[in-house]
Design an enzyme around this catalytic site. Structure first.
Site, mmCIF file in Angstrom:
data_model
loop_
_atom_site.group_PDB
_atom_site.id
_atom_site.type_symbol
_atom_site.label_atom_id
_atom_site.label_comp_id
_atom_site.label_asym_id
_atom_site.label_seq_id
_atom_site.Cartn_x
_atom_site.Cartn_y
_atom_site.Cartn_z
ATOM 1 C CG HIS A 1 -0.123 0.249 2.485
ATOM 2 N ND1 HIS A 1 0.685 -1.004 2.846
ATOM 3 C CD2 HIS A 1 0.037 1.233 3.180
ATOM 4 C CE1 HIS A 1 1.049 -0.341 4.037
ATOM 5 N NE2 HIS A 1 0.796 0.815 4.322
ATOM 6 C CG ASP B 1 1.389 5.233 4.762
ATOM 7 O OD1 ASP B 1 1.009 3.816 4.970
ATOM 8 O OD2 ASP B 1 2.391 5.388 5.143
ATOM 9 C CG HIS C 1 5.009 1.346 2.943
ATOM 10 N ND1 HIS C 1 4.260 2.581 2.270
ATOM 11 C CD2 HIS C 1 4.506 1.424 4.078
ATOM 12 C CE1 HIS C 1 3.543 3.201 3.247
ATOM 13 N NE2 HIS C 1 3.501 2.266 4.408
ATOM 14 N NE ARG D 1 3.325 6.153 9.861
ATOM 15 C CZ ARG D 1 3.024 5.898 8.746
ATOM 16 N NH1 ARG D 1 2.972 4.707 8.123
ATOM 17 N NH2 ARG D 1 2.298 6.587 8.028
HETATM 18 FE FE LIG Z 1 1.979 2.134 5.628
#
Ligand SMILES: [Fe+2]
Length: 288
Positions: free
Chosen positions: A105, A107, A264, A279
């Site tokens: 995917h 994000d 990713h 993150r």
């Molecule tokens: Fe992601």
């Protein structure tokens, strides 16, 4: 667009990712020459890896500002320590669960303005496994077979935040991480957003394939079955190993990726071991 005096840039695969040496990113001012060199390296390689970064959460946020304005992402509960940071955590006793990001995917492509990119900083990593893989979508578009290019070019692709919505919500008994808490049941996530594929990668003007195996559900103006066939072929091409870099994490590694030109995948093969990364995300623009 080369190295500065202190910085070295080394490609990690043929099409995507470079390792950066000689920078302590947590101490950089966004206007410093090294910051500009890092941005140019990102625009050229789409994924950057910096080893041995002795960061803290404030330093991670400062590093994010090198690339764009910090963005609080929707649908994922932030870290208790800081509302701008997401804790990507799987505990040792969490087995047989779906992990955060465990499929190809980009994000939040179902938003009007999908994020520009993210930073992921490793604090605790398993003795094996838990790699992250990125696939470059500029290389994928450039080599897309002509029939698929023709099928996609000039049309918009339909993105839907199904996992966070009501209409297509996953079954309530789906085993997911208890360590990454997602907000589900938002009717706004069921509102389809149409984005072009390819999209133009703003820093360079290159074209990037922009489909998303989690969030794209159709193609504007095409019957569902025909669109599904085209998308399936596009996903298979988009994630060919030639376009990929697979990162084996060590504690202290910082990965920075451009969400506008990559997909990713978080590899979930380390049951029985704890894995903790922090993150952050910076804002992007509407795809054109
Ligand atoms: Fe992601």
């Amino acid at each position: 667009m080369g190295d500065t005096d202190s910085m070295e840039i080394r490609k990690l695969s043929g099409n995507v990712a470079a390792e950066i040496e000689g920078v302590r990113i947590g101490a950089l001012d966004p206007g410093a020459p090294d910051s500009e060199a890092l941005r140019q390296a990102l625009y050229r390689h789409r994924v950057l890896i910096l080893r041995d970064q002795d960061l803290d959460l404030a330093g991670l946020k400062r590093a994010t500002a090198v690339f764009g304005p910090l963005l609080r992402v929707p649908y994922i509960a932030p870290a208790p320590e800081d509302p701008d940071i997401v804790r990507v955590l799987k505990e040792q006793d969490e087995r047989d669960i779906a992990v955060f990001g465990g499929d190809w995917h980009s994000d939040f492509s179902f938003l009007d303005e999908p994020p520009g990119g993210s930073l992921l900083w490793a604090v605790e990593v398993p003795p094996y496994g838990g790699d992250t893989v990125w696939a470059d979508q500029i290389a994928a578009w450039a080599s897309l077979p002509a029939n698929l290019k023709t099928a996609l070019d000039g049309k918009r692709v339909i993105h839907l935040g199904a996992p966070y919505g009501v209409d297509h919500a996953p079954p309530p008994d789906l085993a997911v991480s208890r360590s990454v808490s997602m907000t589900r049941g938002d009717p706004d996530a069921d509102r389809p957003r149409l984005h072009p594929s390819p999209r133009t990668y703003p820093p360079t003007g290159e074209k990037a394939l922009f489909v998303n195996p989690i969030y794209t559900v159709g193609i504007e103006g095409l019957p569902e079955s025909e669109a599904a066939e085209i998308l399936k072929a596009a996903y298979a091409h988009a994630t060919r190993p030639e376009f990929c870099y697979r990162h084996r994490w060590q504690a202290g590694d910082l990965a920075i990726w451009d969400n506008r030109a990559t997909l990713h995948y978080a590899v979930n093969d380390y049951d029985g071991h704890r894995r903790l990364l922090y993150r952050t995300t910076w804002a992007g623009e509407a795809p054109v």
